[in-house]
Each structure stands twice: as structure tokens, then as C-alpha cells.
Design a protein around this motif. Sequence first.
Motif, PDB file in Angstrom:
ATOM      1  N   GLY A  18      -3.791  -2.047   7.118  1.00 15.07           N
ATOM      2  CA  GLY A  18      -5.213  -1.876   6.853  1.00 15.07           C
ATOM      3  C   GLY A  18      -5.819  -0.613   7.421  1.00 15.07           C
ATOM      4  N   GLY A  19      -5.612  -0.372   8.699  1.00 14.07           N
ATOM      5  CA  GLY A  19      -6.285   0.742   9.349  1.00 14.07           C
ATOM      6  C   GLY A  19      -5.493   2.027   9.286  1.00 14.07           C
ATOM      7  N   VAL A  20      -6.164   3.137   9.015  1.00 13.67           N
ATOM      8  CA  VAL A  20      -5.497   4.429   8.940  1.00 13.67           C
ATOM      9  C   VAL A  20      -4.797   4.749  10.259  1.00 13.67           C
ATOM     10  CG1 VAL A  20      -5.869   6.907   8.652  1.00 13.67           C
ATOM     11  CG2 VAL A  20      -7.102   5.293   7.198  1.00 13.67           C
ATOM     12  N   GLY A  21      -5.387   4.337  11.377  1.00 13.30           N
ATOM     13  CA  GLY A  21      -4.818   4.627  12.679  1.00 13.30           C
ATOM     14  C   GLY A  21      -3.487   3.959  12.934  1.00 13.30           C
ATOM     15  N   ASN A  22      -3.151   2.944  12.154  1.00 13.67           N
ATOM     16  CA  ASN A  22      -1.878   2.242  12.312  1.00 13.67           C
ATOM     17  C   ASN A  22      -0.816   2.725  11.342  1.00 13.67           C
ATOM     18  OD1 ASN A  22      -2.577   0.441  14.447  1.00 13.67           O
ATOM     19  ND2 ASN A  22      -3.727  -0.827  12.984  1.00 13.67           N
ATOM     20  N   ARG A  23      -1.115   3.745  10.576  1.00 13.82           N
ATOM     21  CA  ARG A  23      -0.172   4.258   9.595  1.00 13.82           C
ATOM     22  C   ARG A  23       0.527   5.514  10.124  1.00 13.82           C
ATOM     23  NH1 ARG A  23      -4.506   4.113   4.624  1.00 13.82           N
ATOM     24  NH2 ARG A  23      -4.927   1.864   4.675  1.00 13.82           N
ATOM     25  N   GLY A  24       1.757   5.703   9.668  1.00 13.86           N
ATOM     26  CA  GLY A  24       2.466   6.927   9.999  1.00 13.86           C
ATOM     27  C   GLY A  24       2.968   7.016  11.420  1.00 13.86           C
ATOM     28  N   ARG A  25       3.004   5.883  12.146  1.00 12.72           N
ATOM     29  CA  ARG A  25       3.448   5.897  13.543  1.00 12.72           C
ATOM     30  C   ARG A  25       4.628   4.960  13.782  1.00 12.72           C
ATOM     31  NH1 ARG A  25       0.255   4.242  17.475  1.00 12.72           N
ATOM     32  NH2 ARG A  25      -1.181   2.918  16.284  1.00 12.72           N
ATOM     33  N   ASP A  33       0.794  -1.215   0.000  1.00 15.79           N
ATOM     34  CA  ASP A  33       0.000   0.000   0.000  1.00 15.79           C
ATOM     35  C   ASP A  33       0.830   1.270   0.000  1.00 15.79           C
ATOM     36  OD1 ASP A  33      -0.793   1.240   3.172  1.00 15.79           O
ATOM     37  OD2 ASP A  33       0.817  -0.143   2.753  1.00 15.79           O
ATOM     38  N   ALA A  34       0.147   2.386   0.130  1.00 15.56           N
ATOM     39  CA  ALA A  34       0.801   3.682   0.004  1.00 15.56           C
ATOM     40  C   ALA A  34       1.634   4.050   1.216  1.00 15.56           C
ATOM     41  CB  ALA A  34      -0.265   4.757  -0.214  1.00 15.56           C
ATOM     42  N   HIS A  35       1.651   3.218   2.218  1.00 17.58           N
ATOM     43  CA  HIS A  35       2.342   3.573   3.444  1.00 17.58           C
ATOM     44  C   HIS A  35       3.480   2.629   3.794  1.00 17.58           C
ATOM     45  CE1 HIS A  35      -0.616   6.688   4.385  1.00 17.58           C
ATOM     46  NE2 HIS A  35      -1.468   5.870   3.836  1.00 17.58           N
ATOM     47  N   THR A  36       3.318   1.339   3.590  1.00 16.75           N
ATOM     48  CA  THR A  36       4.390   0.416   3.968  1.00 16.75           C
ATOM     49  C   THR A  36       4.510  -0.731   2.998  1.00 16.75           C
ATOM     50  OG1 THR A  36       2.799  -0.590   5.470  1.00 16.75           O
ATOM     51  CG2 THR A  36       4.415   0.883   6.436  1.00 16.75           C
ATOM     52  N   GLY A  37       4.526  -0.451   1.713  1.00 20.69           N
ATOM     53  CA  GLY A  37       4.695  -1.527   0.760  1.00 20.69           C
ATOM     54  C   GLY A  37       5.120  -0.997  -0.573  1.00 20.69           C
ATOM     55  N   SER A  38       4.646  -1.622  -1.661  1.00 19.27           N
ATOM     56  CA  SER A  38       5.061  -1.197  -2.986  1.00 19.27           C
ATOM     57  C   SER A  38       3.939  -1.386  -3.967  1.00 19.27           C
ATOM     58  CB  SER A  38       6.288  -1.989  -3.424  1.00 19.27           C
ATOM     59  OG  SER A  38       6.104  -3.349  -3.235  1.00 19.27           O
ATOM     60  N   GLY A  39       4.000  -0.704  -5.102  1.00 25.46           N
ATOM     61  CA  GLY A  39       2.891  -0.691  -6.023  1.00 25.46           C
ATOM     62  C   GLY A  39       3.036  -1.672  -7.145  1.00 25.46           C
ATOM     63  N   THR A  40       1.935  -1.868  -7.875  1.00 22.46           N
ATOM     64  CA  THR A  40       1.933  -2.798  -8.991  1.00 22.46           C
ATOM     65  C   THR A  40       0.916  -2.365 -10.015  1.00 22.46           C
ATOM     66  OG1 THR A  40       1.745  -5.107  -9.619  1.00 22.46           O
ATOM     67  CG2 THR A  40       0.246  -4.353  -7.941  1.00 22.46           C
ATOM     68  N   GLY A  41       0.964  -2.957 -11.176  1.00 18.98           N
ATOM     69  CA  GLY A  41      -0.064  -2.731 -12.173  1.00 18.98           C
ATOM     70  C   GLY A  41      -1.245  -3.641 -11.921  1.00 18.98           C
ATOM     71  N   ALA A  42      -2.364  -3.340 -12.556  1.00 17.21           N
ATOM     72  CA  ALA A  42      -3.555  -4.147 -12.375  1.00 17.21           C
ATOM     73  C   ALA A  42      -3.383  -5.498 -13.022  1.00 17.21           C
ATOM     74  CB  ALA A  42      -4.765  -3.420 -12.991  1.00 17.21           C
ATOM     75  N   VAL A  43      -4.090  -6.498 -12.467  1.00 18.46           N
ATOM     76  CA  VAL A  43      -4.068  -7.848 -13.017  1.00 18.46           C
ATOM     77  C   VAL A  43      -5.421  -8.118 -13.653  1.00 18.46           C
ATOM     78  CG1 VAL A  43      -3.929 -10.291 -12.451  1.00 18.46           C
ATOM     79  CG2 VAL A  43      -2.417  -8.675 -11.329  1.00 18.46           C
ATOM     80  N   PRO A  44      -5.460  -8.583 -14.886  1.00 21.60           N
ATOM     81  CA  PRO A  44      -6.734  -8.856 -15.523  1.00 21.60           C
ATOM     82  C   PRO A  44      -7.525  -9.874 -14.737  1.00 21.60           C
ATOM     83  CG  PRO A  44      -4.951  -8.904 -17.121  1.00 21.60           C
ATOM     84  CD  PRO A  44      -4.329  -8.827 -15.779  1.00 21.60           C
ATOM     85  N   PRO A  45      -8.884  -9.856 -14.836  1.00 18.68           N
ATOM     86  CA  PRO A  45      -9.705 -10.787 -14.073  1.00 18.68           C
ATOM     87  C   PRO A  45      -9.385 -12.244 -14.317  1.00 18.68           C
ATOM     88  CG  PRO A  45     -11.045  -9.034 -15.055  1.00 18.68           C
ATOM     89  CD  PRO A  45      -9.668  -8.900 -15.619  1.00 18.68           C
ATOM     90  N   ASP A  46      -8.870 -12.584 -15.483  1.00 18.21           N
ATOM     91  CA  ASP A  46      -8.573 -13.987 -15.761  1.00 18.21           C
ATOM     92  C   ASP A  46      -7.204 -14.404 -15.254  1.00 18.21           C
ATOM     93  OD1 ASP A  46      -6.897 -12.690 -17.498  1.00 18.21           O
ATOM     94  OD2 ASP A  46      -7.668 -13.650 -19.319  1.00 18.21           O
ATOM     95  N   GLY A  47      -6.484 -13.486 -14.605  1.00 16.12           N
ATOM     96  CA  GLY A  47      -5.200 -13.839 -14.009  1.00 16.12           C
ATOM     97  C   GLY A  47      -4.081 -14.024 -15.000  1.00 16.12           C
ATOM     98  N   THR A  48      -4.209 -13.428 -16.177  1.00 18.96           N
ATOM     99  CA  THR A  48      -3.189 -13.647 -17.204  1.00 18.96           C
ATOM    100  C   THR A  48      -2.184 -12.513 -17.291  1.00 18.96           C
ATOM    101  OG1 THR A  48      -4.652 -12.682 -18.861  1.00 18.96           O
ATOM    102  CG2 THR A  48      -4.713 -15.071 -18.605  1.00 18.96           C
ATOM    103  N   GLY A  49      -2.129 -11.652 -16.293  1.00 14.89           N
ATOM    104  CA  GLY A  49      -1.167 -10.556 -16.324  1.00 14.89           C
ATOM    105  C   GLY A  49       0.244 -11.070 -16.492  1.00 14.89           C
TER     106      GLY A  49
END
Length: 241
Positions: free
Chosen positions: A164-171, A5-21
Motif C-alpha cells: 500500500g504505502g510508497v515508503g514500503n516499496r523498493g526496500r 500492484d506494480a511493485h510486488t504482485g501481478s496485473g489483470t484486466g478490468a472486471v465489469p461492475p456486474d462481476g461477469t468478467g
Amino acid sequence: MHQADAHTGSGTGAVPPDGTGTEDTLELRLTEELLALLGDDTPPPAVGGAASALVGSPGAWTPVGTPAGEFQLVTVEPGRDLPVISRWMNDPAVAAFWELAGPEAVTGAHLGRQLDGDGRSMPCLGVLDGTPMSYWEIYRADLDPLARHYPSRPHDMGVHLLIGGVGNRGRGIGSALLRAVSDLVLDNRPLCARVIAEPDLRNTPSVSAFLSAGFRFCAEVELPEKRAALMVRDRAHRDDL
């Protein structure tokens, strides 16, 4: 090759619904013979969590104390966990990097490709003091499409994370948990010498969290869906950073 996610991870492109990304973690197909060679000889634990010769059984790893409280990984069970994980994925701050927003079926398909795959990636809930508060993927980086883009080594392990929770981010909680989980990986996977992560370079809080957790920045890596910061935590230097 889904990330975090935007706080403690990394990004990716979308995966098509059939899982063929083309860059999905489970896109590479391995034969049973190759899987046996790439696994290790560590027997799975007798109880707790799904086990894989490739990543072990994160759901059975012993809970650990952290500055934020007692933490443990629990293997995802979609019937129990899908609603909360899907809700997290629909948080705009998370969706901007995971791109799994939408109905529960979108997240369910992503989980299913891991749980029904060959065991290279294991989805887990992070439970802090008894409360589910984060989502993790523990995966074999050397068997992931990521390995095409960096000098991988046998038994490299990777981690993806969202808080997951906003309250656990940035601390500082993300950094504490990243350190704890990477320690768990190194303690439970004896052939693994490095834990790898590849947050989006635009995700400054994520890169900072990995650095605070004892990872070192190795390189900028051009991936199909993003420009990433290759982060590494080495077994040999785990107590020095």
C-alpha cells in the motif's frame, strides 16, 4: 483472477461492475458436492477470521517474524477496511495493474465477490508491526480460471499482493513478506505442494520480488488480460531457495 500492484504482485484486466468478467477468480461455479471433495480435512480454527474448507482461515494463522517486523494476515472486513484498500487501489502505480481505481464501490464489489462467494479466494490485510500496509488474496489456483492456462495440480494455492504505502516499496519488504506468506500457506495447508503466482511480465519489480522470495520462474503464460510469468514455490524446495 485479480492480481497485484506494480511493485510486488501481478496485473489483470478490468472486471465489469456486474462481476461477469470471463477470467474473474469466482467466475467458475462449483457444486456443494465438488467443493466438499476439493476441500481438505483440516478443521477450521476455533477463533479468528473467516474460514473456508478450500483456503482455510488465513486471518487466524499465527503471526510470524520477518526481517521487516512481525507480520500477520487479517481477514478483510469491508466496513473497517474498504477506505484504505480503495485508497491503495487509486494509487496510479497500483491501478496500472489491478485496474480497480474509482469510487469505493468498485473495490467493495471486488471484495464482496470473494467474501460472499464459495470460499476459493480470501481477501486479507497484511499487518506489519500493528500497521495495515498491504493487501493479499489467498486463493485456490487449481480452481481458478488460471488453471486453464498452466498444468495445475490439486490443491495448488495462489497469492496476489499489493504493497500500500510508497515508503514500503523498493526496500525488499515485498520479498520478505512473500516468503513469509508462502511459508504460512504451506504450513497451514498440508495438502498444498506448491504456491503459485502470475505477475505481469512487464512488472519487472514484481517478478524480481518473487524470485527473491524463493519462487522459481517456470514459464511465460498467455492469459486473456496479460502475458504473465508463472512463478512457483515448491514445498519440497522451500528451504533451498
